[in-house]
Motif scaffolding. Structure first.
Motif, PDB file in Angstrom:
ATOM      1  N   SER A 120       0.802  -1.355   0.057  1.00  0.00           N
ATOM      2  CA  SER A 120       0.012  -0.098   0.063  1.00  0.00           C
ATOM      3  C   SER A 120       0.845   1.339   0.005  1.00  0.00           C
ATOM      4  CB  SER A 120      -0.948   0.071   1.378  1.00  0.00           C
ATOM      5  OG  SER A 120      -0.148   0.301   2.455  1.00  0.00           O
ATOM      6  N   LEU A 121       0.173   2.411  -0.377  1.00  0.00           N
ATOM      7  CA  LEU A 121       0.845   3.587  -0.369  1.00  0.00           C
ATOM      8  C   LEU A 121       1.178   4.058   1.184  1.00  0.00           C
ATOM      9  CD1 LEU A 121       1.575   6.362  -1.579  1.00  0.00           C
ATOM     10  CD2 LEU A 121      -0.673   7.091  -1.345  1.00  0.00           C
ATOM     11  N   LEU A 122       0.443   3.450   2.154  1.00  0.00           N
ATOM     12  CA  LEU A 122       0.700   3.880   3.585  1.00  0.00           C
ATOM     13  C   LEU A 122       1.868   2.998   3.800  1.00  0.00           C
ATOM     14  CD1 LEU A 122      -0.270   5.112   6.265  1.00  0.00           C
ATOM     15  CD2 LEU A 122      -1.361   2.752   6.751  1.00  0.00           C
ATOM     16  N   GLN A 123       2.130   2.011   3.693  1.00  0.00           N
ATOM     17  CA  GLN A 123       3.505   1.304   3.650  1.00  0.00           C
ATOM     18  C   GLN A 123       4.576   1.749   3.053  1.00  0.00           C
ATOM     19  OE1 GLN A 123       2.048  -2.564   2.260  1.00  0.00           O
ATOM     20  NE2 GLN A 123       1.694  -3.396   4.225  1.00  0.00           N
ATOM     21  N   LEU A 124       4.549   2.314   1.789  1.00  0.00           N
ATOM     22  CA  LEU A 124       5.490   3.061   1.088  1.00  0.00           C
ATOM     23  C   LEU A 124       6.040   4.337   1.758  1.00  0.00           C
ATOM     24  CD1 LEU A 124       7.422   3.179  -1.485  1.00  0.00           C
ATOM     25  CD2 LEU A 124       5.455   4.429  -2.464  1.00  0.00           C
ATOM     26  N   ILE A 125       4.951   5.020   2.330  1.00  0.00           N
ATOM     27  CA  ILE A 125       5.342   6.136   3.306  1.00  0.00           C
ATOM     28  C   ILE A 125       5.900   6.132   4.271  1.00  0.00           C
ATOM     29  CG2 ILE A 125       4.391   8.389   4.008  1.00  0.00           C
ATOM     30  CD1 ILE A 125       2.247   8.497   1.934  1.00  0.00           C
ATOM     31  N   ARG A 126       5.500   5.156   5.200  1.00  0.00           N
ATOM     32  CA  ARG A 126       6.116   4.661   6.448  1.00  0.00           C
ATOM     33  C   ARG A 126       7.610   4.271   6.019  1.00  0.00           C
ATOM     34  NH1 ARG A 126       1.254   1.138   9.133  1.00  0.00           N
ATOM     35  NH2 ARG A 126       0.212   3.245  10.230  1.00  0.00           N
ATOM     36  N   LYS A 127       7.867   3.480   4.884  1.00  0.00           N
ATOM     37  CA  LYS A 127       9.327   3.011   4.652  1.00  0.00           C
ATOM     38  C   LYS A 127      10.238   4.191   4.297  1.00  0.00           C
ATOM     39  CE  LYS A 127      11.839  -0.003   1.551  1.00  0.00           C
ATOM     40  NZ  LYS A 127      11.619  -1.093   0.448  1.00  0.00           N
ATOM     41  N   GLU A 128       9.744   5.240   3.542  1.00  0.00           N
ATOM     42  CA  GLU A 128      10.679   6.190   2.646  1.00  0.00           C
ATOM     43  C   GLU A 128      10.508   7.661   3.521  1.00  0.00           C
ATOM     44  OE1 GLU A 128      10.651   6.111  -1.227  1.00  0.00           O
ATOM     45  OE2 GLU A 128      10.411   3.787  -1.422  1.00  0.00           O
ATOM     46  N   LYS A 129       9.565   7.605   4.591  1.00  0.00           N
ATOM     47  CA  LYS A 129       9.140   8.794   5.103  1.00  0.00           C
ATOM     48  C   LYS A 129       8.303   9.926   4.190  1.00  0.00           C
ATOM     49  CE  LYS A 129      11.400   6.773   8.517  1.00  0.00           C
ATOM     50  NZ  LYS A 129      11.018   6.313   9.591  1.00  0.00           N
ATOM     51  N   SER A 130       8.839  10.067   3.256  1.00  0.00           N
ATOM     52  CA  SER A 130       7.975  10.967   2.262  1.00  0.00           C
ATOM     53  C   SER A 130       8.291  10.726   0.871  1.00  0.00           C
ATOM     54  CB  SER A 130       8.203  12.458   2.626  1.00  0.00           C
ATOM     55  OG  SER A 130       9.543  12.777   2.245  1.00  0.00           O
ATOM     56  N   LEU A 131       7.931  11.233   0.031  1.00  0.00           N
ATOM     57  CA  LEU A 131       8.082  11.051  -1.423  1.00  0.00           C
ATOM     58  C   LEU A 131       8.466  12.132  -2.248  1.00  0.00           C
ATOM     59  CD1 LEU A 131       4.981   8.590  -2.574  1.00  0.00           C
ATOM     60  CD2 LEU A 131       7.206   7.903  -1.317  1.00  0.00           C
ATOM     61  N   SER A 132       9.344  12.284  -3.237  1.00  0.00           N
ATOM     62  CA  SER A 132       9.629  13.232  -3.814  1.00  0.00           C
ATOM     63  C   SER A 132       8.512  13.933  -4.807  1.00  0.00           C
ATOM     64  CB  SER A 132      10.930  12.678  -5.008  1.00  0.00           C
ATOM     65  OG  SER A 132      10.431  12.003  -6.024  1.00  0.00           O
ATOM     66  N   GLU A 133       8.452  15.097  -4.918  1.00  0.00           N
ATOM     67  CA  GLU A 133       7.562  15.500  -5.837  1.00  0.00           C
ATOM     68  C   GLU A 133       7.109  14.824  -7.110  1.00  0.00           C
ATOM     69  OE1 GLU A 133       6.715  19.752  -6.089  1.00  0.00           O
ATOM     70  OE2 GLU A 133       7.821  20.278  -4.114  1.00  0.00           O
ATOM     71  N   GLU A 134       8.297  14.481  -7.696  1.00  0.00           N
ATOM     72  CA  GLU A 134       8.042  13.837  -8.861  1.00  0.00           C
ATOM     73  C   GLU A 134       7.271  12.642  -8.937  1.00  0.00           C
ATOM     74  OE1 GLU A 134       8.316  14.927 -11.907  1.00  0.00           O
ATOM     75  OE2 GLU A 134       9.389  16.708 -11.560  1.00  0.00           O
ATOM     76  N   ARG A 135       7.798  11.907  -7.652  1.00  0.00           N
ATOM     77  CA  ARG A 135       6.876  10.609  -7.802  1.00  0.00           C
ATOM     78  C   ARG A 135       5.596  10.877  -7.296  1.00  0.00           C
ATOM     79  NH1 ARG A 135       9.436   5.876  -3.766  1.00  0.00           N
ATOM     80  NH2 ARG A 135       8.513   4.034  -5.008  1.00  0.00           N
ATOM     81  N   ALA A 136       5.209  11.685  -6.402  1.00  0.00           N
ATOM     82  CA  ALA A 136       4.020  11.889  -5.857  1.00  0.00           C
ATOM     83  C   ALA A 136       3.329  12.431  -6.875  1.00  0.00           C
ATOM     84  CB  ALA A 136       4.244  13.280  -4.545  1.00  0.00           C
ATOM     85  N   LYS A 137       3.638  13.255  -7.863  1.00  0.00           N
ATOM     86  CA  LYS A 137       3.078  13.749  -8.918  1.00  0.00           C
ATOM     87  C   LYS A 137       2.628  12.688  -9.795  1.00  0.00           C
ATOM     88  CE  LYS A 137       5.014  17.347 -10.958  1.00  0.00           C
ATOM     89  NZ  LYS A 137       5.810  18.051 -11.530  1.00  0.00           N
TER      90      LYS A 137
END
Length: 362
Positions: A120-137
């Motif tokens: 899930s996206l939640l698991q990804l954010i917990r793992k990486e703390k936050s996403l770059s703008e390009e990836r989030a975009k």
């Protein structure tokens, strides 16, 4: 204890064990009879769990949501679950998890669907703390594609959150869990105006709920879905929820009414912040999906990838030209994508599209 009592107790224990075996056996036999081999549990809920399984018929891995009729509430069994099954049967979109079939027994429902290998996206954010703008975009574009599609066919989700966003093998975003969704919600034509159908069911997570839901007033669910995608965007970029006091609704309403605050320890571009502010605002001012698409942030050029460096890598490795699938498996990306380990970089998509048009399809 007498030998007769001991024998009686032993017989009772054996009977109980036998009953437990009988309760477990139908679940296995029903699924096996339909060609499914159950594997490990990948998710749990209050009255359900999700297991990975192998479909012998389709020769692929699937996910099976197992819902207990004994644990589920009457509203779930009589209202939300039948509605969910009816809705997902008719939905087809790249960014929606695909529904395969539903199997019902006297004790359980089994919903068989596409398996999302990358969590899930939640698991990804917990793992990486936050996403770059390009990836989030990239993920945000896919999310609003999914939302725009379901709204176009009269479906509202009403529970969009990071937990309900998952990724398949190629890190394609998939919106899941239509447990609170509702169909036939297209606005009605009244004269020259469109009259929205309002919802009075206040469902979903408080942290993603729009002000109108928190205030318990009838709301237009399409606009509440849009609010939720704004919360998702904020969470991807900043690694935290914009409004966090879920247990205190009164305080949460005050926070939501004041609008999101941007943390100083995590930077973001002005265009990104502007888009978030235009989503997370009162319902009469909230931006639409079409307006999001035209926003400056979603139309900025990709600045993190070096296409020329990527092309050099292609020339150095002849297998990339001969077999683009090998490229996908090896994840040989430019510097940006190598860090993020996904397939959403525009340079990767260029290769994908070019090869898709060639003699080898994948």
């Amino acid at each position: 204890m007498s030998s007769r009592a001991e024998a009686g107790q032993s017989a009772l224990q054996q009977k109980q064990l036998g009953e437990e075996d009988n309760q477990n056996r139908p679940r296995e036999s029903v699924l096996e009879n339909n060609g499914y081999l159950l594997q490990e549990t990948v998710g749990t809920g209050a009255f359900s769990n999700v297991k990975r399984a192998y479909s012998k018929t389709a020769n692929q891995t699937v996910a099976i949501k197992i819902i207990s009729k004994q644990k589920a509430t009457k509203d779930v069994l009589n209202k939300f679950l039948p509605r969910e099954i009816d809705l997902v049967r008719g939905l087809r979109h790249t960014n929606l998890i695909r529904f395969f079939e539903c199997i019902e027994t006297t004790m359980r429902f089994y919903i068989v669907m596409e398996y999302a290998e990358n969590g899930s996206l939640l698991q990804l954010i917990r793992k990486e703390k936050s996403l770059s703008e390009e990836r989030a975009k990239s993920y945000f574009k896919q999310l609003i594609d999914a939302v725009e599609y379901i709204h176009s066919v009269g479906v509202v989700h009403r529970d969009i959150k990071c937990e309900n966003i998952v990724f398949d093998q190629r890190f394609t975003l998939k919106l899941i869990d239509f447990g609170f969704a509702r169909g036939n919600m297209k606005p009605l034509v009244s004269g020259e105006k469109m009259k929205p159908i309002l919802s009075k069911t206040f469902c979903g997570s408080h942290a993603y709920a729009s002000p109108e839901i928190l205030k318990s007033i009838p709301y237009q669910p399409q606009l509440s879905d849009i609010w939720a995608v704004g919360v998702v965007l904020y969470t991807m970029v900043f690694g935290r929820l914009p409004f966090a006091n879920e247990n205190n609704v009164s305080l949460l309403i005050k926070q939501v009414s004041a609008g999101p605050k941007f943390p100083k320890d995590r930077g973001a571009s002005d265009n990104c912040k502007d888009l978030i502010l235009k989503i997370l605002r009162p319902v009469n001012l909230r931006i639409s999906v079409e307006e999001m698409r035209n926003h400056a942030w979603l139309n900025e050029p990709h600045s993190n990838c070096d296409d020329s460096e990527f092309e050099k890598k292609m020339k150095l490795d002849p297998t990339l030209e001969e077999n683009p699938d090998e490229h996908i498996r090896k994840l040989i990306h430019c510097k940006f994508c190598k860090e993020n380990k996904d397939l959403q970089c525009t340079t990767v998509q260029k290769l994908y599209n070019r090869k898709k048009a060639g003699p080898k399809k994948f």
